[in-house]
Design a protein around this motif. Structure first.
Motif, PDB file in Angstrom:
ATOM      1  N   GLU A  21     -21.559  55.003  39.528  1.00 43.76           N
ATOM      2  CA  GLU A  21     -22.857  55.340  38.369  1.00 43.76           C
ATOM      3  C   GLU A  21     -23.980  56.527  39.388  1.00 43.76           C
ATOM      4  O   GLU A  21     -23.165  56.656  39.934  1.00 43.76           O
ATOM      5  CB  GLU A  21     -24.084  54.184  38.423  1.00 43.76           C
ATOM      6  N   ILE A  22     -23.811  57.451  38.909  1.00 41.53           N
ATOM      7  CA  ILE A  22     -25.196  58.266  39.214  1.00 41.53           C
ATOM      8  C   ILE A  22     -25.652  57.630  40.008  1.00 41.53           C
ATOM      9  O   ILE A  22     -25.618  58.499  41.712  1.00 41.53           O
ATOM     10  CB  ILE A  22     -26.498  58.695  38.108  1.00 41.53           C
ATOM     11  N   PHE A  23     -26.058  56.108  40.955  1.00 39.21           N
ATOM     12  CA  PHE A  23     -26.816  55.720  42.533  1.00 39.21           C
ATOM     13  C   PHE A  23     -25.516  55.548  43.261  1.00 39.21           C
ATOM     14  O   PHE A  23     -26.106  54.736  44.586  1.00 39.21           O
ATOM     15  CB  PHE A  23     -27.004  54.889  41.917  1.00 39.21           C
ATOM     16  N   GLY A  24     -24.511  56.103  43.346  1.00 37.51           N
ATOM     17  CA  GLY A  24     -23.228  56.030  44.149  1.00 37.51           C
ATOM     18  C   GLY A  24     -22.154  55.020  43.816  1.00 37.51           C
ATOM     19  O   GLY A  24     -22.722  53.815  43.515  1.00 37.51           O
ATOM     20  N   VAL A  25     -22.077  54.313  45.118  1.00 38.82           N
ATOM     21  CA  VAL A  25     -21.290  52.948  45.021  1.00 38.82           C
ATOM     22  C   VAL A  25     -22.069  52.233  45.578  1.00 38.82           C
ATOM     23  O   VAL A  25     -22.063  52.110  47.036  1.00 38.82           O
ATOM     24  CB  VAL A  25     -19.736  53.584  45.912  1.00 38.82           C
ATOM     25  N   HIS A  26     -23.169  51.768  44.940  1.00 39.29           N
ATOM     26  CA  HIS A  26     -23.693  50.688  45.242  1.00 39.29           C
ATOM     27  C   HIS A  26     -23.294  49.264  45.401  1.00 39.29           C
ATOM     28  O   HIS A  26     -22.299  49.446  45.144  1.00 39.29           O
ATOM     29  CB  HIS A  26     -25.687  51.120  45.614  1.00 39.29           C
ATOM     30  N   GLU A  27     -23.847  47.815  45.374  1.00 37.39           N
ATOM     31  CA  GLU A  27     -23.461  46.586  45.354  1.00 37.39           C
ATOM     32  C   GLU A  27     -23.060  46.699  44.131  1.00 37.39           C
ATOM     33  O   GLU A  27     -22.390  46.062  44.168  1.00 37.39           O
ATOM     34  CB  GLU A  27     -24.545  45.971  45.497  1.00 37.39           C
ATOM     35  N   HIS A  28     -23.528  47.275  42.760  1.00 38.71           N
ATOM     36  CA  HIS A  28     -23.226  46.456  41.742  1.00 38.71           C
ATOM     37  C   HIS A  28     -21.908  47.842  41.304  1.00 38.71           C
ATOM     38  O   HIS A  28     -20.735  46.480  40.906  1.00 38.71           O
ATOM     39  CB  HIS A  28     -24.049  47.449  40.652  1.00 38.71           C
ATOM     40  N   ILE A  29     -21.261  48.352  42.154  1.00 40.00           N
ATOM     41  CA  ILE A  29     -20.178  49.503  41.720  1.00 40.00           C
ATOM     42  C   ILE A  29     -19.136  48.899  42.611  1.00 40.00           C
ATOM     43  O   ILE A  29     -18.185  47.836  41.920  1.00 40.00           O
ATOM     44  CB  ILE A  29     -19.908  50.076  42.022  1.00 40.00           C
ATOM     45  N   ARG A  30     -19.647  48.162  44.047  1.00 43.09           N
ATOM     46  CA  ARG A  30     -18.749  46.914  44.729  1.00 43.09           C
ATOM     47  C   ARG A  30     -18.205  45.442  43.721  1.00 43.09           C
ATOM     48  O   ARG A  30     -17.204  45.344  43.833  1.00 43.09           O
ATOM     49  CB  ARG A  30     -19.088  47.252  46.313  1.00 43.09           C
ATOM     50  N   ASP A  31     -19.269  45.390  43.105  1.00 46.26           N
ATOM     51  CA  ASP A  31     -19.131  44.019  42.548  1.00 46.26           C
ATOM     52  C   ASP A  31     -18.397  43.996  41.334  1.00 46.26           C
ATOM     53  O   ASP A  31     -17.995  43.433  40.946  1.00 46.26           O
ATOM     54  CB  ASP A  31     -20.395  43.279  41.894  1.00 46.26           C
ATOM     55  N   LEU A  32     -18.679  45.734  40.566  1.00 42.78           N
ATOM     56  CA  LEU A  32     -17.208  45.391  39.419  1.00 42.78           C
ATOM     57  C   LEU A  32     -16.001  45.590  40.045  1.00 42.78           C
ATOM     58  O   LEU A  32     -14.969  45.668  39.238  1.00 42.78           O
ATOM     59  CB  LEU A  32     -17.575  47.150  39.182  1.00 42.78           C
ATOM     60  N   CYS A  33     -15.684  46.818  41.339  1.00 39.07           N
ATOM     61  CA  CYS A  33     -14.480  46.468  41.789  1.00 39.07           C
ATOM     62  C   CYS A  33     -13.643  44.484  41.996  1.00 39.07           C
ATOM     63  O   CYS A  33     -12.691  44.625  41.752  1.00 39.07           O
ATOM     64  CB  CYS A  33     -14.304  47.204  42.977  1.00 39.07           C
ATOM     65  N   ARG A  34     -14.428  43.913  42.342  1.00 35.65           N
ATOM     66  CA  ARG A  34     -14.488  42.609  42.264  1.00 35.65           C
ATOM     67  C   ARG A  34     -14.117  41.697  41.772  1.00 35.65           C
ATOM     68  O   ARG A  34     -13.172  41.050  41.500  1.00 35.65           O
ATOM     69  CB  ARG A  34     -15.332  42.233  43.477  1.00 35.65           C
ATOM     70  N   ARG A  35     -14.651  41.869  40.462  1.00 31.54           N
ATOM     71  CA  ARG A  35     -14.253  41.601  39.247  1.00 31.54           C
ATOM     72  C   ARG A  35     -12.825  42.290  38.714  1.00 31.54           C
ATOM     73  O   ARG A  35     -12.236  41.512  38.405  1.00 31.54           O
ATOM     74  CB  ARG A  35     -15.182  41.681  38.156  1.00 31.54           C
ATOM     75  N   LEU A  36     -12.619  43.153  38.696  1.00 27.70           N
ATOM     76  CA  LEU A  36     -11.386  44.155  39.286  1.00 27.70           C
ATOM     77  C   LEU A  36     -10.146  42.977  39.868  1.00 27.70           C
ATOM     78  O   LEU A  36      -9.209  42.840  39.161  1.00 27.70           O
ATOM     79  CB  LEU A  36     -11.620  45.527  38.662  1.00 27.70           C
TER      80      LEU A  36
END
Length: 281
Positions: A77-92
């Motif tokens: 996202e515009i906010f960078g690789v913060h915890e939400h993006i890391r969580d999406l990686c774990r979901r995948l």
């Protein structure tokens, strides 16, 4: 674990959200934020050789998988690789993918430390050229191929700022099997930083792209999406744009008030089905 223990863990997690990696510009974090554990996963921080510096990021993959894994490059996202993006990686990763999210602002600053979105856009995001981002995504592709990804089963997805970059990368990297662009702008002003937009490259797409959008998104007019649909139809590719009538911008961002659980769950499954249908599984 009991329900009360899970609730206590969530409270402790959210209480320390700022210190463990949610961007300052998105505080406070919603109480219902989804937390995906790393049980049975291998996670870490890659050092991606870009040719002009080592790019950090985050990856997640099944811990004991044998053989090369299907790949999803996750564009921040515009906010960078913060915890939400890391969580999406774990979901995948829980779905069997090697998921990697590169820190695409790394040369310019740390978005996690900027406390408001206007400053974030003015002082950081507006200085990151598309050409640099796309080249760094190529570097991520190469890193993944050297670290256990099956590049014959690869996809890309991105959110908000990353949704726009997803369309552009699908036109650039024709080895991808599929792409899913979440609420990324499809048109806008052009300049040396952003010389082209998804609407400009629709005719060049050979990788099938699924666009996931909300009709209530005030930043992406429905008229823009209709133009994109028409351009894709004219090009004759296997692309699709889904528009959720009740969803707004960021409807998959479960840590924010914009989250729409029903539509987010539906869109996530449609993305996974899209990847499987097109060979990225």
């Amino acid at each position: 674990m009991s329900d009360s223990s899970q609730a206590m863990n969530r409270r402790h997690f959210l209480a320390g959200a700022g210190s463990i990696g949610f961007a300052l510009a998105v505080q406070p974090i919603a109480a219902g934020t989804i937390i995906t554990d790393s049980q049975s996963l291998e996670t870490g921080a890659p050092a991606i050789d870009t040719g002009s510096g080592a790019m950090p990021g985050y990856y997640a993959r099944p811990a004991k998988a044998e053989g090369p894994l299907p790949l999803v490059i996750v564009i921040q996202e515009i906010f960078g690789v913060h915890e939400h993006i890391r969580d999406l990686c774990r979901r995948l990763a829980k779905q069997g993918y090697l998921a990697v999210a590169p820190e695409l602002y790394f040369r310019h600053g740390d978005p996690a430390k900027i406390a408001d979105i206007d400053t974030l856009v003015r002082d950081l995001v507006s200085k990151v050229p598309d050409s640099e981002v796309q080249s760094d995504l190529d570097a991520t592709w190469r890193w993944a191929g050297a670290h256990g990804a099956d590049l014959a089963r690869a996809a890309v997805t991105g959110f908000c700022w990353g949704g726009r970059q997803t369309w552009l990368y699908a036109a650039r990297n024709r080895q991808l099997k599929a792409a899913a662009a979440w609420y990324g702008k499809v048109e806008g002003p052009v300049n040396t930083i952003t010389p082209r937009h998804p609407l400009d490259i629709a005719a060049e797409l050979t990788v099938p792209v699924l666009g996931l959008y909300g009709a209530q998104d005030q930043s992406i007019p429905l008229a823009s999406l209709e133009k994109m649909k028409a351009a894709l139809h004219k090009a004759g590719g296997d692309d699709d744009i889904l528009i959720y009538p009740d969803a707004g911008h960021g409807f998959n961002a479960d840590y924010r008030p914009s989250y729409n659980a029903r539509d987010a769950v539906d869109a996530w499954q449609k993305m996974l089905d899209w990847f499987a249908r097109h060979g990225a599984r």
